[in-house]
Write an enzyme that holds these catalytic residues in place. Structure first.
Site, PDB file in Angstrom:
ATOM      1  CG  ASP A 105      35.782  29.617  29.784  1.00  0.00           C
ATOM      2  OD1 ASP A 105      34.716  29.247  29.257  1.00  0.00           O
ATOM      3  OD2 ASP A 105      35.852  30.490  30.661  1.00  0.00           O
ATOM      4  CE  LYS A 127      41.107  38.173  33.930  1.00  0.00           C
ATOM      5  NZ  LYS A 127      41.172  36.916  33.191  1.00  0.00           N
TER       6      LYS A 127
END
Ligand SMILES: *[C@@H]1O[C@H](CO)[C@@H](O)[C@H](O)[C@H]1NC(C)=O
Ligand SMILES: *[C@@H]1O[C@H](CO)[C@@H](O)[C@H](O)[C@H]1NC(C)=O
Ligand SMILES: *[C@@H]1O[C@H](CO)[C@@H](O)[C@H](O)[C@H]1NC(C)=O
Ligand SMILES: *[C@@H]1O[C@H](CO)[C@@H](O)[C@H](O)[C@H]1NC(C)=O
Ligand SMILES: *[C@@H]1O[C@H](CO)[C@@H](O)[C@H](O)[C@H]1NC(C)=O
Ligand SMILES: *[C@@H]1O[C@H](CO)[C@@H](O)[C@H](O)[C@H]1NC(C)=O
Ligand SMILES: *[C@@H]1O[C@H](CO)[C@@H](O)[C@H](O)[C@H]1NC(C)=O
Ligand SMILES: *[C@@H]1O[C@H](CO)[C@@H](O)[C@H](O)[C@H]1NC(C)=O
Ligand SMILES: *[C@@H]1O[C@H](CO)[C@@H](O)[C@H](O)[C@H]1NC(C)=O
Ligand SMILES: *[C@@H]1O[C@H](CO)[C@@H](O)[C@H](O)[C@H]1NC(C)=O
Ligand SMILES: *[C@@H]1O[C@H](CO)[C@@H](O)[C@H](O)[C@H]1NC(C)=O
Ligand SMILES: *[C@@H]1O[C@H](CO)[C@@H](O)[C@H](O)[C@H]1NC(C)=O
Length: 750
Positions: free
Chosen positions: A628, A526
């Site tokens: 989240d 990432k």
């Protein structure tokens, strides 16, 4: 003819007489000789049948073996000249004193001399060097003083040479020539000094060398590597300097390498991994200041590792989970960081033969693996003075508290630790006191408080900067140290410098790339861009740091694994395990969704996420709130086992400032009370989880259903049927439970 016979008989009889006389004379001189009771003229048989005496067929004494017999006395009255055929003399482990007589050189056929473990004093007689047939010499463990006489190097046939554990000093061994055939050489535990003895480097067949516990100094010669047959090398407890010669790796058959308690300094060479037979590695207290080379994980015969009291840093190599023969692992008092490597059941702490595990006084973190020491061999554990938290294992049952004190975050139901409940309460009341004090000061001197606040604020900023810098430092090590398999440049190569072709996803904070490394491993990287605008950068860095902190402390089968992390240039990188099936929402809403995700599969995913959340909320101290939870943040492996990912906005409750809401959460999954309270708690995660669970079962976001929440119970009762709510692409699940489970679930969740 008959005359000759009589003469021979006479001669043998005479010599026999002499030998027997000499033995009896010696026995008479001893203070204590109970073991020699059979040595007596009254014994009808010849002296050849006496205790410890062996003769050749002609009746000559060839062996005297009276070891471990408590014989107390000296050798002064033993007439060695009488034993011209003696081949072996073993008087070891008695109480013999005085000097070793120089007359011993009269044993001209002697091949084995063992006077070990007695109380002989004075000098080593140089005349021993005249015993030209000697193959075995041991004067081990006496009180001999003075030099090692250079004459001993004339023993050209000697194979076993042991002068260990005496008080020998001086450097006359510098006059030594090689002892060409010596295989075993020990000068262990004396007062010898000087450089590494040069003659040893010429003993080309040497297999065992023990020079430990002397006062040798200077470097360990690299040419020691020419002694290619060495099996054991003991150089510990001397004053050697100049590092561990990496060429020692050329001694391919080395089993034991013991260099501890020297002033060596420098790194632990990774080349030592070429020592495929290495069983014992001892470099305790030798000022070693590198990391532990992960390459050592290929030395699968290693079973004793002593690296305590150095300046080793970095993580414990992951590769060590392969050292299945390991019995003792001692790395206490270093600067090691990171976690106990491996994932259960392949964790370092679960090695089947491990009985001694000592890591105290380091900076190790993470949870102590559950079922620590499950193998049942573990006898000694010392985890004290680290940064471990949450002991979950049963292994502590027999351990005394000292094994885990000194871990500030550690709490549990074990003797010597505060309970986790009390720990939380304490820290809360601690906070309260702090706040009270702060309010008091603020109330008394408002101006001062403002100045103070400004000071604190600027200091906080600085601290944050330092933290990022430190993370930076950690990071550069981390990608390759954590796993030992790939480096950052491998990733750059594998992704063609982050070419779009390899991009497999795009999130709020950056892109995700798939990297197939040359070693065959596939990982997900990432990449988070640090933007120019400073506040965005701060948020990104915050997000990055949060993710690192949360992920490195978390180990769960339903939580995505972080291999490593790195800061480079304007980018931040996180390296994860690659999950074949990608994000759950892609699968659910993909064309294959209904075929691949039957009801059982969906229940499995929901259950996995529930486990992951339960772990984050209840097993982590302090609890971690994900903040989240949504379908996009659930990844699937090839078995459709879910993994919770993306902790970018996670926040550790109880650490740092009060709740912080900016940029966290995704609309449609956020708990409604957030709008009033601005507080992220575990309950927010539970709400999001409920939305996710509904979405999985309905095959679509339950948006409308949620907005009509206040009346949902009535609408369910009146016009909404379960079968209408469930994903229409699948046939409804077989026999419905007796009660309406969905309705029940709604009631409970409110
Ligand atoms: C004589 O020596 C033999 C062999 O050591 C022993 O077994 C025996 O007891 C001895 N006899 C006497 C009378 O000491
Ligand atoms: C050895 O004999 C001497 C003299 O009798 C005695 O003083 C000493 O204590 C004995 N040593 C042992 C260990 O028995
Ligand atoms: C020692 O033995 C040798 C040979 O048997 C003999 O010649 C010598 O006289 C003996 N010495 C003593 C002091 O008894
Ligand atoms: C002498 O005896 C001791 C004790 O039994 C033994 O360990 C040692 O190997 C023997 N020495 C030799 C050279 O056989
Ligand atoms: C015995 O040894 C001593 C000392 O080494 C020596 O002086 C003597 O000549 C030797 N005796 C015999 C018979 O070899
Ligand atoms: C070695 O030991 C002997 C006997 O204890 C002593 O006389 C001598 O001075 C010592 N030599 C050295 C170099 O220490
Ligand atoms: C070694 O020498 C030191 C002094 O040089 C002395 O204090 C020590 O006792 C000696 N050790 C032995 C085993 O003789
Ligand atoms: C050892 O060698 C030195 C010089 O190399 C010499 O002076 C000394 O006499 C020798 N010692 C012995 C016992 O041979
Ligand atoms: C060393 O060992 C080899 C093989 O065992 C042998 O042939 C050779 O003679 C030995 N060297 C010496 C100096 O003993
Ligand atoms: C490690 O030690 C060596 C020698 O002691 C020194 O030269 C080197 O700078 C040290 N390295 C680190 C990273 O401290
Ligand atoms: C353990 O050893 C196996 C077989 O040699 C190897 O495939 C694997 O990569 C090793 N694991 C680690 C963590 O080094
Ligand atoms: C231990 O590690 C933590 C973070 O990983 C760091 O804050 C701390 O300074 C380290 N302590 C030492 C003594 O290195």
């Amino acid at each position: 003819m008959s005359f000759l016979l009589i003469l021979t008989t006479f001669l043998v009889a005479t010599s026999a007489q002499t030998e027997a006389d000499a033995l009896l004379k010696w026995k008479k001189s001893l203070y204590q000789s109970a073991a020699l009771a059979s040595w007596s003229t009254r014994n009808s048989t010849s002296h050849c049948s006496w205790f410890g005496i062996t003769c050749d067929p002609a009746g000559n004494v060839v062996q005297i073996s009276v070891q471990s017999s408590s014989i107390n006395g000296t050798l002064d009255s033993l007439n060695f000249s009488s034993f011209s055929n003696l081949v072996s003399l073993n008087l070891s482990d008695n109480i013999l004193q005085g000097s070793i007589p120089s007359g011993i050189s009269n044993l001209s056929k002697l091949n084995s001399l063992d006077l070990g473990t007695n109380s002989f004093g004075n000098f080593v007689p140089p005349e021993i060097g005249d015993l030209s047939e000697l193959v075995y010499l041991s004067l081990f463990n006496n009180n001999l003083v003075g030099p090692v006489p250079s004459q001993l190097s004339r023993l050209s046939k000697v194979r076993h040479f042991d002068l260990g554990h005496n008080h020998l000093n001086n450097t006359e061994y510098s006059n030594f020539s090689a002892m060409p055939s010596v295989l075993y050489l020990s000068l262990f535990l004396n007062n010898l000094t000087g450089f590494f003895p040069q003659f040893i480097l010429k003993c080309t067949n040497l297999t065992y060398l023990h020079l430990s516990q002397n006062a040798f100094f200077g470097p360990i010669p690299a040419s020691l590597a020419n002694l290619s047959r060495l099996r054991e090398l003991h150089l510990g407890t001397n004053n050697f300097i100049g590092g561990i010669p990496s060429v020692l790796s050329l001694i391919s058959g080395l089993r034991v390498l013991e260099l501890g308690d020297n002033s060596l300094g420098g790194p632990l060479p990774s080349s030592l991994s070429q020592l495929k037979f290495l069983e014992r590695l001892d470099v305790t207290n030798a000022r070693i200041n590198s990391t532990i080379p992960p390459e050592l994980g290929v030395c699968t015969n290693l079973n004793y590792i002593h690296l305590a009291s150095n300046q080793l840093s970095g993580p414990l190599p992951f590769t060590f989970v392969n050292l299945t023969k390991m019995r003792l692992f001692d790395i206490n008092s270093n600067n090691l960081s990171g976690e106990i490597p491996g994932h259960l059941p392949d964790s370092l702490s679960q090695l089947p033969n491990l009985y001694y595990f000592s890591v105290f006084t380091n900076n190790l973190t993470g949870t102590i693996p559950p079922d620590f020491g499950r193998n049942g061999m573990l006898q000694h554990v010392d985890l004290s003075y680290n940064s471990f938290f949450v002991p979950t294992g049963k292994a502590f049952k027999d351990d005394s508290p000292h094994a885990y004190v000194g871990n500030p975050g550690l709490c549990g139901d074990f003797q010597g630790l505060i309970s986790c409940y009390a720990a939380n309460k304490n820290s809360h009341s601690h906070h309260k006191i702090l706040i009270l004090v702060f309010l008091l000061i603020a109330g008394v001197v408002l101006l001062l408080a403002i100045i103070l606040a400004i000071l604190v604020f600027s200091r906080k900023k600085r601290v944050e900067k330092i933290e990022i810098e430190r993370a930076n430092k950690d990071v550069t090590n981390s990608i390759w140290e954590r796993d030992g398999k790939f480096s950052f440049s491998d990733i750059v190569n594998a992704t063609d410098n982050f070419n779009e072709v390899f991009c497999i996803g795009q999130g709020e904070f950056g892109s995700v790339y798939k990297a197939e490394l040359s070693v065959g491993q596939v990982i997900a990287v990432k990449r988070i861009q640090a933007q120019d605008a400073e506040d965005v950068q701060d948020i990104n860095k915050k997000s990055f740091e949060n993710e690192i902190r949360a992920l490195t402390e978390v180990r769960h089968r339903n939580i995505v694994k972080l291999h490593g992390f790195c800061l480079s240039g304007d980018y931040m990188y996180l390296v994860y395990e690659y999950l074949e099936k990608g994000s759950f929402s892609d699968v659910l809403y993909g064309s294959q969704g209904e075929r691949e995700l039957d009801w059982a599969m969906r229940v499995k995913v929901i259950r996995g996420i529930a486990h992951a959340l339960a772990y984050l909320h209840h097993d982590c101290t302090p609890p971690i709130v994900h903040r989240d939870i949504k379908l996009n943040n659930i990844l699937l492996d090839s078995e459709f086992e879910p993994r919770l990912s993306d902790f970018g906005t996670a926040k550790l409750l109880g650490l740092g400032s009060t709740s912080w809401i900016s940029m966290a959460g995704t609309y449609g999954y956020m708990a409604p009370e957030l709008a009033y309270t601005m507080q992220f708690t575990e309950k927010c995660d539970v709400y999001s989880f409920g939305v996710v669970a509904l979405e999985i079962m309905m095959g679509q976001h339950p948006g409308d259903l949620l907005s009509s929440l206040p009346s949902v119970s009535s609408s369910l009762e009146n016009d909404l049927l379960l079968k209408d709510v469930l994903d229409q692409r699948l046939t409804p699940p077989p026999p419905p439970p007796p009660d309406n489970w969905l309705k029940k679930w709604f009631f409970y969740s409110r």
